[in-house]
Scaffold this active site. Sequence first.
Site, PDB file in Angstrom:
ATOM      1  N   GLU A 131       0.834  -1.153  -0.148  1.00 33.10           N
ATOM      2  CA  GLU A 131      -0.039   0.026  -0.029  1.00 33.10           C
ATOM      3  C   GLU A 131       0.719   1.145  -0.046  1.00 33.10           C
ATOM      4  O   GLU A 131       0.457   2.047  -0.731  1.00 33.10           O
ATOM      5  CB  GLU A 131      -0.894   0.027   1.099  1.00 33.10           C
ATOM      6  CG  GLU A 131      -1.577   1.293   1.335  1.00 33.10           C
ATOM      7  CD  GLU A 131      -2.775   1.652   0.273  1.00 33.10           C
ATOM      8  OE1 GLU A 131      -3.459   2.665   0.441  1.00 33.10           O
ATOM      9  OE2 GLU A 131      -2.821   0.969  -0.625  1.00 33.10           O
TER      10      GLU A 131
ATOM     11  N   HIS B  26       2.475   1.989  -3.301  1.00 30.50           N
ATOM     12  CA  HIS B  26       1.548   2.396  -4.087  1.00 30.50           C
ATOM     13  C   HIS B  26       1.496   3.962  -3.968  1.00 30.50           C
ATOM     14  O   HIS B  26       1.600   4.685  -4.800  1.00 30.50           O
ATOM     15  CB  HIS B  26       0.017   1.787  -4.113  1.00 30.50           C
ATOM     16  CG  HIS B  26      -0.937   2.429  -4.809  1.00 30.50           C
ATOM     17  ND1 HIS B  26      -0.798   2.563  -6.288  1.00 30.50           N
ATOM     18  CD2 HIS B  26      -1.963   2.803  -4.370  1.00 30.50           C
ATOM     19  CE1 HIS B  26      -1.965   3.055  -6.788  1.00 30.50           C
ATOM     20  NE2 HIS B  26      -2.619   3.232  -5.689  1.00 30.50           N
TER      21      HIS B  26
ATOM     22  N   HIS C 249     -11.987   5.964  -8.270  1.00 26.68           N
ATOM     23  CA  HIS C 249     -10.575   5.899  -8.264  1.00 26.68           C
ATOM     24  C   HIS C 249      -9.754   5.335  -9.399  1.00 26.68           C
ATOM     25  O   HIS C 249      -9.007   5.900  -9.887  1.00 26.68           O
ATOM     26  CB  HIS C 249     -10.135   5.208  -6.781  1.00 26.68           C
ATOM     27  CG  HIS C 249      -8.667   5.580  -6.438  1.00 26.68           C
ATOM     28  ND1 HIS C 249      -8.012   6.969  -6.731  1.00 26.68           N
ATOM     29  CD2 HIS C 249      -7.768   5.043  -6.161  1.00 26.68           C
ATOM     30  CE1 HIS C 249      -6.657   6.915  -6.300  1.00 26.68           C
ATOM     31  NE2 HIS C 249      -6.436   5.512  -6.274  1.00 26.68           N
TER      32      HIS C 249
ATOM     33  N   HIS D 210     -20.449  -7.623 -17.196  1.00 29.68           N
ATOM     34  CA  HIS D 210     -19.165  -7.241 -17.721  1.00 29.68           C
ATOM     35  C   HIS D 210     -18.657  -8.073 -18.889  1.00 29.68           C
ATOM     36  O   HIS D 210     -18.349  -7.836 -19.859  1.00 29.68           O
ATOM     37  CB  HIS D 210     -17.982  -7.446 -16.684  1.00 29.68           C
ATOM     38  CG  HIS D 210     -16.784  -6.969 -17.059  1.00 29.68           C
ATOM     39  ND1 HIS D 210     -16.203  -6.099 -17.504  1.00 29.68           N
ATOM     40  CD2 HIS D 210     -15.627  -7.899 -16.856  1.00 29.68           C
ATOM     41  CE1 HIS D 210     -14.852  -5.919 -17.752  1.00 29.68           C
ATOM     42  NE2 HIS D 210     -14.545  -7.144 -17.226  1.00 29.68           N
TER      43      HIS D 210
ATOM     44  N   HIS E 231      -4.671  -8.182 -17.202  1.00 26.41           N
ATOM     45  CA  HIS E 231      -5.880  -7.934 -17.733  1.00 26.41           C
ATOM     46  C   HIS E 231      -6.382  -6.510 -17.479  1.00 26.41           C
ATOM     47  O   HIS E 231      -6.608  -5.512 -18.095  1.00 26.41           O
ATOM     48  CB  HIS E 231      -7.135  -8.712 -17.019  1.00 26.41           C
ATOM     49  CG  HIS E 231      -8.490  -8.781 -17.861  1.00 26.41           C
ATOM     50  ND1 HIS E 231      -8.574  -9.175 -18.883  1.00 26.41           N
ATOM     51  CD2 HIS E 231      -9.517  -8.271 -17.313  1.00 26.41           C
ATOM     52  CE1 HIS E 231      -9.823  -9.046 -19.541  1.00 26.41           C
ATOM     53  NE2 HIS E 231     -10.420  -8.299 -18.382  1.00 26.41           N
TER      54      HIS E 231
END
Length: 378
Positions: A98, A101, A168, A276, A334
């Site tokens: 985290e 990032h 986000h 999706h 992906h």
Amino acid sequence: MLIQLAIMGLLVALIPLTLTWVSNDVNKYRKLVWVTLFLTFDLIMFGAFTRLTDSGLGCPDWPGCYGHSNPLLAHEHISAAQEAMPTGPVTVAKAWIEMIHRYLAMAVGVLIITLMVIAWRRWIKSRHIEIKFRPWFPTALFLFVCLQGAFGAWTVTMKLQPIIVTIHLLLGLTLLAMLAWLGAQQNEHVPVSALGRALALPALIGMLLLIVQIALGGWVSTNYAALACNDFPLCHGAVIPQMDFENGFTLWRHLGKTADGEYLPFPALTAIHWVHRSFAFVVIAYVAWLAHKALKDAGLRKTGRWLLIVIALQLVTGLSTIYLNWPLAIAVMHNGGAALLLLLLVMLNYKARYAPLAEGKTARISALRAGENTAPTI
């Protein structure tokens, strides 16, 4: 803590800034735009890794980690949380994921600020003559990255609420698209024919379809619905399985809960996954057709070729997540494929609208030869 975090962001940003400064590229500004785009793409990929490893709450406060600038200083708090809940969201590894990032995000912010400062300086110095240094777009990028940072904070403070996390993600991809547009403005482009110009509207439609699909994919990821259908081409052995669209697509709710606070029923996850998956075939068919049309124009051929390659890889990685039970590396790929498709469609839109119009065979050959010496191009 804030000063330490700012220093960390500066230190990370110094690496791409130094590489840009010592490069042989005469146009350092253009180089920095593309380096910033590359780092933003990396940030999106690492953001997907953070989300898919369930590390979004590895540090449950923001912008630091238990009030500290790095997990080393917060080790006591992290260890206590991990001991109290060994399978919970807080572990040493997740805390580092985290915070890395966040460090990357701060570095991107520093690079965008640098772009804005350079643009304003060159624009004023040239007395508003150098069009490529118009500062309005870099300034918009700065404001946009501030908004993205706010949603990054809300992602943590609102405990991974799906709609916040999805927004986000979409804002991060929008930032990538804006940088691609700015990069396209800095490059020289091979002229396109009237046929290429005619693809301006279809290219815009293709990009809008992809954005819808990315939003649906983000909704799948943030609701952890990737394995809601574990067979293909059917879902639970049916073309149209049992689904709960109302709860599945209620936007304002907590993770794993309905709007009433009850646990989210499995048919709701099935609905999220199925929509999706089904819409993906619409996007694949349309983008493949668009790429086929682009192949017919010299100025768009390279972009069209890459669109076909990436859309094929995206189909393979999407199916692999089902057949191989959602392996982490393929799931991250992906997500990266979606970002790369968006980047390519932005470039196709720009070229179809603003690349020079080819006036004849001789002019086109000259432009193609000149184009071989311009980089980076997509």
